[in-house]
Design an enzyme around this catalytic site. Sequence first.
Site, PDB file in Angstrom:
ATOM      1  N   GLY A 148       0.827  -1.211   0.000  1.00 26.86           N
ATOM      2  CA  GLY A 148       0.000   0.000   0.000  1.00 26.86           C
ATOM      3  C   GLY A 148       0.853   1.249   0.000  1.00 26.86           C
ATOM      4  O   GLY A 148       2.048   1.192  -0.292  1.00 26.86           O
ATOM      5  N   ASN A 149       0.246   2.386   0.302  1.00 21.77           N
ATOM      6  CA  ASN A 149       1.009   3.635   0.417  1.00 21.77           C
ATOM      7  C   ASN A 149       0.350   4.538   1.459  1.00 21.77           C
ATOM      8  O   ASN A 149      -0.702   4.214   1.993  1.00 21.77           O
ATOM      9  CB  ASN A 149       1.153   4.321  -0.950  1.00 21.77           C
ATOM     10  CG  ASN A 149      -0.185   4.738  -1.523  1.00 21.77           C
ATOM     11  OD1 ASN A 149      -0.863   5.608  -0.982  1.00 21.77           O
ATOM     12  ND2 ASN A 149      -0.585   4.093  -2.622  1.00 21.77           N
ATOM     13  N   HIS A 150       0.976   5.668   1.739  1.00 19.31           N
ATOM     14  CA  HIS A 150       0.558   6.519   2.858  1.00 19.31           C
ATOM     15  C   HIS A 150      -0.532   7.523   2.526  1.00 19.31           C
ATOM     16  O   HIS A 150      -0.796   8.412   3.320  1.00 19.31           O
ATOM     17  CB  HIS A 150       1.779   7.274   3.404  1.00 19.31           C
ATOM     18  CG  HIS A 150       2.754   6.398   4.115  1.00 19.31           C
ATOM     19  ND1 HIS A 150       2.416   5.687   5.241  1.00 19.31           N
ATOM     20  CD2 HIS A 150       4.039   6.099   3.861  1.00 19.31           C
ATOM     21  CE1 HIS A 150       3.455   5.002   5.659  1.00 19.31           C
ATOM     22  NE2 HIS A 150       4.463   5.230   4.819  1.00 19.31           N
ATOM     23  N   ALA A 201      -3.990   7.793  -5.015  1.00 13.46           N
ATOM     24  CA  ALA A 201      -2.595   7.354  -5.138  1.00 13.46           C
ATOM     25  C   ALA A 201      -2.623   5.867  -5.483  1.00 13.46           C
ATOM     26  O   ALA A 201      -2.526   5.002  -4.609  1.00 13.46           O
ATOM     27  CB  ALA A 201      -1.846   7.602  -3.841  1.00 13.46           C
TER      28      ALA A 201
END
Length: 219
Positions: A29-31, A96
Site C-alpha cells: 500500500g502507500n501513505h 494514489a
Amino acid sequence: NGQNSFSGKKVLITAGPTYEAIDPVRFIGNHSSGKMGYALAETIARKGGAVTLVSGPVSLAVPAGVELVRVQSAAEMHDACMKRQADYDIAILSAAVADYTPEEVAAEKIKKSEAGLTLTLRKTPDILASLGAAKKKGQLLVGFALETNNELANARKKLESKNADMIVLNSLNDSGAGFGKPTNKITLVLDNGRELAFETKTKEAVAEDIAGQVLQMIS
Ligand code: C5P
C-alpha cells in the site's frame, strides 16, 4: 462569466491509496490519507454536483450527499471507473494508485523461512490514461501529479500523454504539502499552456481553488 454551481453535473472522483494483496493477510500500500479527494468530493457536492467517490481504504467520513464506491485494489478502482466512463461530465483522479501489484496472490498466508522472499510485480492499469483514451467531447478530465524533479515539465508531459484537461501538481519540495498533511501547495497545469500557482493552504481551501478552476473550464 464563470458559473458557481455544479448543478446537473455528474462528477467522478477517485481518492485514497489502493491495497494490492500479497496473500490473505498482507498487502502493498502507500501513505495516502484520501484527505484531498474527500475534500474535493465535499466541496463539489456542496456546490450542487452529483458526486460518485471511488475510494480506496481510508478512515474518513463520507461527505453528505456523496455516493461512495469502496474498492481495495488498483484493478477494482479501474473497473469501478471504467463502468462509469460513459456517464460522467467531470472526472478528478486524486487517488494514489499503486503502480505495481503482485503477479500472483497466494491463496494461503505465506510462511516465513530463513530464506528471503522475492515477489514478482506487474504494472497496474493506468486509470487516468484509460479514461483519457476513452474521453468524449464535453467530458473534462483532471489528474494529479506528485513530482520530485522537473515538476512542471513532467506534469505537462502527463497532461498530454494521458489526454487530461488539467493536472494538479503537488509540490513535494514544500514542507506543507503531501501525504497525511492537512495542507497542500498546488500548481494547476492547464492544456492551453498556462500554469496557475497557489500558496500553501488547507486541503479544503485547495479543493475550493480546484473546483473554481473546473467551473471556469465548463462554463
Ligand atoms: O503517472 P502518474 O502515476 O504520476 O499519474 C498520476 C495521476 O494518474 C493521478 O491523477 C493518479 O490518480 C492517476 N493514476 C491512475 N491510475 C494509475 C496510476 C495513476 O489513475 N494506475
